[in-house]
Design a protein around this motif. Structure first.
Motif, mmCIF file in Angstrom:
data_model
loop_
_atom_site.group_PDB
_atom_site.id
_atom_site.type_symbol
_atom_site.label_atom_id
_atom_site.label_comp_id
_atom_site.label_asym_id
_atom_site.label_seq_id
_atom_site.Cartn_x
_atom_site.Cartn_y
_atom_site.Cartn_z
ATOM 1 N N ARG A 1 2.924 0.411 12.751
ATOM 2 C CA ARG A 1 3.370 1.366 11.521
ATOM 3 C C ARG A 1 3.199 0.717 9.962
ATOM 4 N NH1 ARG A 1 7.219 4.673 13.262
ATOM 5 N NH2 ARG A 1 8.409 4.552 11.200
ATOM 6 N N CYS A 2 2.453 -0.502 10.161
ATOM 7 C CA CYS A 2 1.829 -1.240 8.985
ATOM 8 C C CYS A 2 0.707 -1.054 8.821
ATOM 9 C CB CYS A 2 2.433 -2.510 9.098
ATOM 10 S SG CYS A 2 4.149 -3.096 9.364
ATOM 11 N N ALA A 3 -0.044 0.007 9.405
ATOM 12 C CA ALA A 3 -1.602 0.107 9.131
ATOM 13 C C ALA A 3 -1.858 0.661 7.914
ATOM 14 C CB ALA A 3 -2.213 1.078 10.271
ATOM 15 N N SER A 4 -1.161 1.265 7.397
ATOM 16 C CA SER A 4 -1.388 2.155 5.927
ATOM 17 C C SER A 4 -0.220 1.717 4.941
ATOM 18 C CB SER A 4 -1.310 3.596 6.294
ATOM 19 O OG SER A 4 0.107 3.994 6.655
ATOM 20 N N LEU A 5 0.178 0.414 5.047
ATOM 21 C CA LEU A 5 1.250 -0.023 3.976
ATOM 22 C C LEU A 5 0.498 -0.052 2.718
ATOM 23 C CD1 LEU A 5 3.752 -2.392 5.649
ATOM 24 C CD2 LEU A 5 3.753 0.043 5.337
ATOM 25 N N TRP A 6 -0.739 -0.441 2.562
ATOM 26 C CA TRP A 6 -1.603 -0.517 1.492
ATOM 27 C C TRP A 6 -1.342 0.675 0.258
ATOM 28 C CZ3 TRP A 6 -5.271 3.098 -0.038
ATOM 29 C CH2 TRP A 6 -5.680 4.009 1.267
ATOM 30 N N ARG A 7 -1.173 1.968 1.121
ATOM 31 C CA ARG A 7 -0.889 3.208 0.289
ATOM 32 C C ARG A 7 0.373 3.002 -0.381
ATOM 33 N NH1 ARG A 7 -4.046 7.566 2.502
ATOM 34 N NH2 ARG A 7 -4.870 7.274 4.472
ATOM 35 N N THR A 8 1.512 2.500 0.078
ATOM 36 C CA THR A 8 2.697 2.332 -0.600
ATOM 37 C C THR A 8 2.595 1.279 -1.621
ATOM 38 O OG1 THR A 8 3.733 2.946 1.321
ATOM 39 C CG2 THR A 8 5.205 1.747 -0.306
ATOM 40 N N CYS A 9 2.005 0.175 -1.340
ATOM 41 C CA CYS A 9 1.350 -1.088 -2.517
ATOM 42 C C CYS A 9 0.974 -0.140 -3.617
ATOM 43 C CB CYS A 9 0.624 -1.983 -1.758
ATOM 44 S SG CYS A 9 1.612 -2.849 -0.402
ATOM 45 N N ASP A 10 -0.127 0.688 -3.232
ATOM 46 C CA ASP A 10 -1.034 1.383 -4.401
ATOM 47 C C ASP A 10 0.139 2.272 -5.331
ATOM 48 O OD1 ASP A 10 -3.417 0.189 -3.605
ATOM 49 O OD2 ASP A 10 -4.185 1.943 -2.982
ATOM 50 N N ARG A 11 1.053 2.898 -4.406
ATOM 51 C CA ARG A 11 1.885 3.680 -5.503
ATOM 52 C C ARG A 11 2.805 2.669 -6.702
ATOM 53 N NH1 ARG A 11 5.643 6.948 -1.280
ATOM 54 N NH2 ARG A 11 6.021 8.209 -3.080
ATOM 55 N N ILE A 12 2.916 1.293 -6.247
ATOM 56 C CA ILE A 12 3.380 0.748 -7.452
ATOM 57 C C ILE A 12 2.533 0.162 -8.169
ATOM 58 C CG2 ILE A 12 4.732 -1.468 -7.761
ATOM 59 C CD1 ILE A 12 6.320 0.626 -6.627
ATOM 60 N N LEU A 13 1.105 -0.204 -7.582
ATOM 61 C CA LEU A 13 0.208 -0.892 -8.712
ATOM 62 C C LEU A 13 -0.438 0.083 -9.418
ATOM 63 C CD1 LEU A 13 -1.902 -2.930 -5.853
ATOM 64 C CD2 LEU A 13 0.017 -3.757 -7.524
ATOM 65 N N ASP A 14 -0.423 1.572 -8.974
ATOM 66 C CA ASP A 14 -0.904 2.660 -10.063
ATOM 67 C C ASP A 14 -0.077 2.651 -11.090
ATOM 68 O OD1 ASP A 14 -2.874 3.097 -8.204
ATOM 69 O OD2 ASP A 14 -2.140 4.751 -7.195
ATOM 70 N N MET A 15 1.121 2.209 -11.000
ATOM 71 C CA MET A 15 2.146 2.524 -12.276
ATOM 72 C C MET A 15 1.973 1.289 -13.241
ATOM 73 S SD MET A 15 5.777 3.311 -10.403
ATOM 74 C CE MET A 15 5.892 4.462 -8.874
ATOM 75 N N TRP A 16 1.198 0.047 -12.811
ATOM 76 C CA TRP A 16 0.844 -0.836 -13.823
ATOM 77 C C TRP A 16 -0.119 -0.550 -14.716
ATOM 78 C CZ3 TRP A 16 0.710 -5.449 -9.977
ATOM 79 C CH2 TRP A 16 2.071 -5.850 -9.374
ATOM 80 N N GLN A 17 0.141 -0.995 -15.990
ATOM 81 C CA GLN A 17 -0.904 -0.628 -17.165
ATOM 82 C C GLN A 17 -1.734 -1.902 -17.496
ATOM 83 O OE1 GLN A 17 -1.553 2.534 -18.225
ATOM 84 N NE2 GLN A 17 -0.212 2.897 -16.709
ATOM 85 N N PRO A 18 -2.734 -2.072 -17.368
ATOM 86 C CA PRO A 18 -3.663 -2.982 -18.170
ATOM 87 C C PRO A 18 -3.081 -3.593 -19.304
ATOM 88 C CG PRO A 18 -5.166 -1.337 -17.426
ATOM 89 C CD PRO A 18 -3.674 -0.611 -17.476
ATOM 90 N N GLY A 19 -2.970 -5.048 -19.323
ATOM 91 C CA GLY A 19 -2.515 -5.774 -20.673
ATOM 92 C C GLY A 19 -1.135 -5.551 -20.641
#
Length: 432
Positions: free
Chosen positions: A108-126
């Protein structure tokens, strides 16, 4: 305990129990590995010796109760797994244990990177972000995805403050001096409504997913009892992971050499692969970093017990009804068992290194160790691998102190500046 030490402990309590850790370390050094703090209404016995820990956690565990009647944790979790004893605990654990096996949750953890990306995509450079906050968001989403098969993101804002109020309620504070008679905050009703909504949906589902929630509704007829286990696992499961992730990022940010080593390994070993339960096992440097973080800052920093009868612990007579606090934090920093005990030394975790028994217990020990520990360890490696794959991080504020809350948290926070990594530099293509 010496009067001077008692006075230091009382002064530390001006800010709740958050300032007690340095005092506990001083007392252990002064009087030994088993000691009692005697304050008005609060006289716990602290244990920081591995042999005594084995006695409490394994050899004579039936002499100790887990349920802290009257404490806020029991008032909030009611009949949750964490605060039950005897046959009731055994029955509940039997229902929940199958979904806590790695063989069950790893797929069930095989695609947890997708959930991580949902948070990371909100981060702005700098920009600078508090990783204590960001990792709590991530841990909540990951937990409900794996254990409840539920996407929490649309409800995250509504549940955020109620969850923080619940954590603040059960965290150790001045209530220990006059007893935990206060009822849970009204905000907990929001969490209850969320959980009962999931229970109703799952009971009505003719083809439910194979997860913890399904195991609970199929194994327990009482919705209130299901709620108690869900809230127990949600609070304990996400809060331990929040602390572990935040502390790891803090220690890496504070030590650029290990940050570079960990990030280089992730990019070199995984290459274009996305983090999975299988390939993160090849990240030896990241494994060392996580283990050392857990040694220095175990999320479950103390085990709270009550003597069910008069006991003799390491030669000391302790009467029935006494609070006994097994300090994983102290034993994991004990100079007798660890070289450079307060230093961040991931290199100590070479492949042939084995700590002495009952000196490394970041998720407790014995038959009642943390049921969610295996998931937390895998989740941390998956999340950290994805974070290090996608972004560069630099520490903005180095002054952080451990806070004894529901778990051991970095306060006032872990403030890291974020720089995104280009696809070319990262060598990883986001796949749908």
């Amino acid at each position: 305990m010496a009067p001077a030490a008692a006075w230091r402990a009382l002064l530390a309590l001006r800010h709740g129990l958050g300032g007690m850790l340095p005092v506990l370390e001083q007392v252990r050094q002064a009087v030994g590995d088993i000691f009692q703090i005697t304050l008005p209404g609060f006289s716990p016995v602290f244990v920081a010796h591995p042999d005594a820990m084995r006695q409490v956690l394994v050899d004579e565990r039936d002499d100790y109760r887990w349920r802290p009647e009257g404490d806020p944790v029991a008032r909030l979790l009611r009949r949750g797994l964490l605060v039950t004893d005897g046959e009731e605990h055994a029955c509940l654990r039997a229902v929940m244990e199958p979904s806590s096996r790695r063989s069950h949750f790893a797929p069930r953890c095989a695609s947890l990177w997708r959930t991580c990306d949902r948070i990371l995509d909100m981060w702005q450079p700098g920009r600078t972000y508090d990783m204590l906050v960001e990792m709590r968001k991530l841990a909540l989403l990951l937990f409900e995805e794996v254990y409840f098969s539920h996407d929490l993101l649309p409800e995250l804002d509504a549940l955020w403050k109620p969850m923080l109020k619940a954590l603040d309620y059960i965290g150790p504070g001045l209530w220990v001096l006059w007893g935990g008679r206060r009822n849970p905050p009204k905000a907990v009703r929001v969490l209850d409504a969320h959980l009962h909504g999931l229970i109703r949906q799952r009971r009505a589902d003719p083809n439910p997913p194979d997860d913890l929630l399904t195991h609970l509704v199929q194994g327990l007829a009482d919705d209130g009892l299901v709620r108690d286990q869900m809230l127990t696992m949600l609070i304990a499961g996400h809060d331990t992971s929040t602390a572990l992730l935040a502390w790891t990022l803090y220690l890496l940010g504070k030590d650029p050499v290990w940050m570079e080593r960990a990030q280089a390994e992730v990019r070199d070993v995984l290459g274009s692969e996305l983090p999975t339960p299988e390939n993160v096992g090849r990240l030896a440097v990241l494994d060392q970093v996580v283990k050392e973080t857990l040694r220095l800052y175990p999320p479950i920093h103390v085990g709270n017990r009550f003597t069910a009868r008069d006991v003799t612990l390491a030669g000391y007579r302790i009467p029935a009804g006494s609070r006994v606090m097994v300090s994983y934090y102290l034993v994991q920093r004990h100079p007798v068992y660890w070289d450079a005990p307060t230093g961040f030394r991931p290199e100590r975790w070479r492949s042939d290194f084995r700590p002495a028994p009952f000196t490394y217990l970041p998720f407790g020990g014995g038959p009642r160790n943390c049921i969610g520990g295996p998931f937390a360890q895998l989740e941390a490696r998956l999340a950290l691998a994805r974070i290090l794959q996608r972004v560069d991080l630099s520490l903005e504020r180095a002054q952080v102190q451990p806070h004894m809350g529901a778990t051991l948290e970095p306060r006032p926070g872990v403030f890291l500046r974020v720089e995104k990594i280009s696809v070319e530099k990262m060598g990883v293509e986001k796949r749908a």
